[in-house]
Design a protein around this motif. Structure first.
Motif, mmCIF file in Angstrom:
data_model
loop_
_atom_site.group_PDB
_atom_site.id
_atom_site.type_symbol
_atom_site.label_atom_id
_atom_site.label_comp_id
_atom_site.label_asym_id
_atom_site.label_seq_id
_atom_site.Cartn_x
_atom_site.Cartn_y
_atom_site.Cartn_z
ATOM 1 N N SER A 219 60.183 52.196 0.079
ATOM 2 C CA SER A 219 59.441 50.788 0.902
ATOM 3 C C SER A 219 57.978 50.713 0.611
ATOM 4 O O SER A 219 57.591 49.917 1.156
ATOM 5 N N LEU A 220 57.285 51.827 -0.137
ATOM 6 C CA LEU A 220 56.205 51.749 -0.496
ATOM 7 C C LEU A 220 55.856 50.950 -1.788
ATOM 8 O O LEU A 220 56.537 51.383 -2.682
ATOM 9 N N TYR A 221 54.926 50.269 -1.821
ATOM 10 C CA TYR A 221 54.691 49.558 -3.132
ATOM 11 C C TYR A 221 52.823 49.560 -3.201
ATOM 12 O O TYR A 221 52.228 49.537 -2.422
ATOM 13 N N THR A 222 52.672 49.920 -4.684
ATOM 14 C CA THR A 222 51.064 50.121 -4.912
ATOM 15 C C THR A 222 50.595 48.842 -5.608
ATOM 16 O O THR A 222 51.339 48.519 -6.448
ATOM 17 N N ILE A 223 49.678 48.684 -5.154
ATOM 18 C CA ILE A 223 48.666 47.508 -5.859
ATOM 19 C C ILE A 223 47.412 48.467 -6.182
ATOM 20 O O ILE A 223 46.757 48.910 -5.455
ATOM 21 N N ALA A 224 47.172 48.124 -7.530
ATOM 22 C CA ALA A 224 45.990 48.642 -8.168
ATOM 23 C C ALA A 224 44.907 48.057 -8.747
ATOM 24 O O ALA A 224 45.288 46.776 -9.252
ATOM 25 N N GLU B 204 53.305 59.502 -6.835
ATOM 26 C CA GLU B 204 53.675 60.549 -6.080
ATOM 27 C C GLU B 204 54.255 60.130 -4.850
ATOM 28 O O GLU B 204 55.233 60.663 -4.305
ATOM 29 N N SER B 205 53.797 59.045 -4.203
ATOM 30 C CA SER B 205 54.209 58.856 -2.924
ATOM 31 C C SER B 205 55.420 57.647 -2.985
ATOM 32 O O SER B 205 56.065 57.517 -1.907
ATOM 33 N N THR B 206 55.317 56.819 -4.022
ATOM 34 C CA THR B 206 56.418 55.893 -4.163
ATOM 35 C C THR B 206 57.434 56.038 -5.020
ATOM 36 O O THR B 206 58.466 55.382 -4.946
ATOM 37 N N GLN B 207 57.119 56.900 -6.117
ATOM 38 C CA GLN B 207 58.186 57.415 -7.104
ATOM 39 C C GLN B 207 58.591 56.018 -7.902
ATOM 40 O O GLN B 207 59.745 55.935 -8.656
ATOM 41 N N LYS B 208 57.427 55.327 -8.022
ATOM 42 C CA LYS B 208 57.666 53.907 -9.025
ATOM 43 C C LYS B 208 56.110 53.754 -9.402
ATOM 44 O O LYS B 208 55.086 53.747 -8.695
ATOM 45 N N SER C 261 60.380 43.131 -11.310
ATOM 46 C CA SER C 261 61.567 43.368 -10.275
ATOM 47 C C SER C 261 61.133 43.178 -8.974
ATOM 48 O O SER C 261 61.832 42.977 -8.131
ATOM 49 N N PHE C 262 59.692 43.139 -8.786
ATOM 50 C CA PHE C 262 59.280 42.919 -7.348
ATOM 51 C C PHE C 262 58.270 41.854 -7.084
ATOM 52 O O PHE C 262 57.983 41.317 -6.101
ATOM 53 N N LEU D 160 51.265 49.240 0.376
ATOM 54 C CA LEU D 160 51.990 48.381 1.333
ATOM 55 C C LEU D 160 53.248 48.876 1.505
ATOM 56 O O LEU D 160 53.978 49.178 0.693
ATOM 57 N N LYS D 161 53.771 48.809 2.863
ATOM 58 C CA LYS D 161 55.018 49.038 3.161
ATOM 59 C C LYS D 161 55.952 48.021 3.586
ATOM 60 O O LYS D 161 55.360 46.836 4.206
ATOM 61 N N TYR D 162 57.001 47.692 2.932
ATOM 62 C CA TYR D 162 57.907 46.413 3.113
ATOM 63 C C TYR D 162 58.598 46.777 4.393
ATOM 64 O O TYR D 162 59.366 48.037 4.560
ATOM 65 N N ASN D 163 58.485 45.942 5.166
ATOM 66 C CA ASN D 163 59.211 46.066 6.525
ATOM 67 C C ASN D 163 60.799 45.369 6.523
ATOM 68 O O ASN D 163 60.896 44.280 6.416
#
Length: 325
Positions: free
Chosen positions: A13-18, A69-73, A125-126, A321-324
């Motif tokens: 449910s976590l998504y990274t923006i860099a 490490e925290s999102t696995q994507k 995909s997202f 960001l966490k998707y709710n």
């Protein structure tokens, strides 16, 4: 006890923006319309195909690992600066280990004299692109002549179905002095604020992600000008420490020119929206000088005209960001 399937669901449910300043990602071809002669095989940097491909691989590896490490994507969005043209962006996403990731990109040529631009990579995909455009930054130098600097890249899209307005920036440099050039970066901030007013006239309570190499720190006048909008929050303020940590270093002092700013509505927890979870500098050991006078600094590609073979003179920064659901 955390059950494995619950842990997996939380991670997913976590998504990274860099954001990542790539330090002069030039191809090896001479463009007669820009000042890129140094970055050619016969130029002062001896920029060969071998060096170019090596840099592409290192940058692609870095991008693939940001937040993994925290999102696995890999990251959903990656803003990049200092790309010469569309071809180098395409070469980057086609390099290992990004090749197997379904990345698209948004890029426009900017009027910068050196030919360097910004771009946005997005995971198809997202994220879906709805619209995009370059926002021209009209600034003049002290002689009244136009400073041909980078455009601000604007992308309107949907991340997991939720609309967001993204700005990718590379603001005018401090080359002629921080104080002397400050007005240019303030003008860049005002340009975004004015564009946001147009967005708000057409969209109710819009989500913003404003990222870039601002060539100023969180406390600088230009960033504070941008933050006058009550809609914005800068999670990077807490990360900057001149003597301990930042995204780039000069004369043993750290700066956090690279930042990601978000709107306050990323602090709600409504279903099918995203909530701010985390912000950080991606300064893993492999991106640093291993030893010597500059130990711990970003392992850069060049020091002056000396080829070092590193990654970039900037560390990437990112938020999650966490998707709710």
């Amino acid at each position: 006890m955390i059950f494995p399937f619950l842990k997996k669901k939380r991670r997913n449910s976590l998504y990274t923006i860099a954001f990542y300043n790539l330090e002069n990602l030039f191809d090896t071809v001479d463009d007669p319309d820009t000042l890129d002669d140094d970055f050619t095989p016969n130029g002062s940097r001896k920029w060969t195909a071998k060096r170019y491909k090596r840099k592409l691989f290192k940058l692609a590896r870095t991008i693939s690992e940001i937040g993994f490490e925290s999102t696995q994507k890999p990251p959903v969005l990656v803003g990049v600066a200092e790309v010469e043209n569309e071809m180098v962006v395409r070469d980057l996403i086609n390099s290992e280990p990004l090749r197997k990731i379904d990345y698209g990109y948004v890029h426009y040529d900017s009027p910068d004299e050196r030919g360097i631009d910004t771009a946005l990579l997005y995971h198809r995909s997202f994220f879906e692109v709805l619209a995009s455009e370059p926002i021209t930054l009209y600034v003049a130098d002290q002689n009244g002549e136009r400073d041909m600097t980078r455009d601000i890249l604007y992308v309107h899209g949907k991340m997991n179905g939720e609309e967001v307005h993204v700005f990718v920036n590379h603001w005018p440099s401090r080359r002629d002095g921080a104080d002397e050039t400050q007005y240019k970066r303030i003008l860049a901030a005002e340009t975004i604020c004015n564009f946001m007013l147009k967005i708000e006239a057409a969209h109710e309570d819009p989500n913003y992600i404003i990222m870039g190499d601002f060539n100023d720190n969180p406390e600088s006048t230009s960033i504070q000008t941008l933050m006058k909008s009550a809609a914005l929050y800068n999670p990077m303020e807490k990360l900057h420490s001149p003597f301990e940590r930042g995204s780039t270093s000069y004369k043993r002092s750290w700066s956090l020119f690279d930042q990601i700013i978000v709107s306050h509505n990323y602090f709600n927890y409504k279903k099918r929206t995203h909530s701010f979870a985390h912000a950080n500098i991606f300064d893993d050991r492999f991106l640093k000088e291993y030893s010597g006078k500059y130990k711990g600094n970003p392992f850069r590609t060049f020091a002056g005209k000396k080829y070092l073979g590193g990654y970039s003179d900037h560390f990437p920064v990112y938020i999650q960001l966490k998707y709710n659901e």
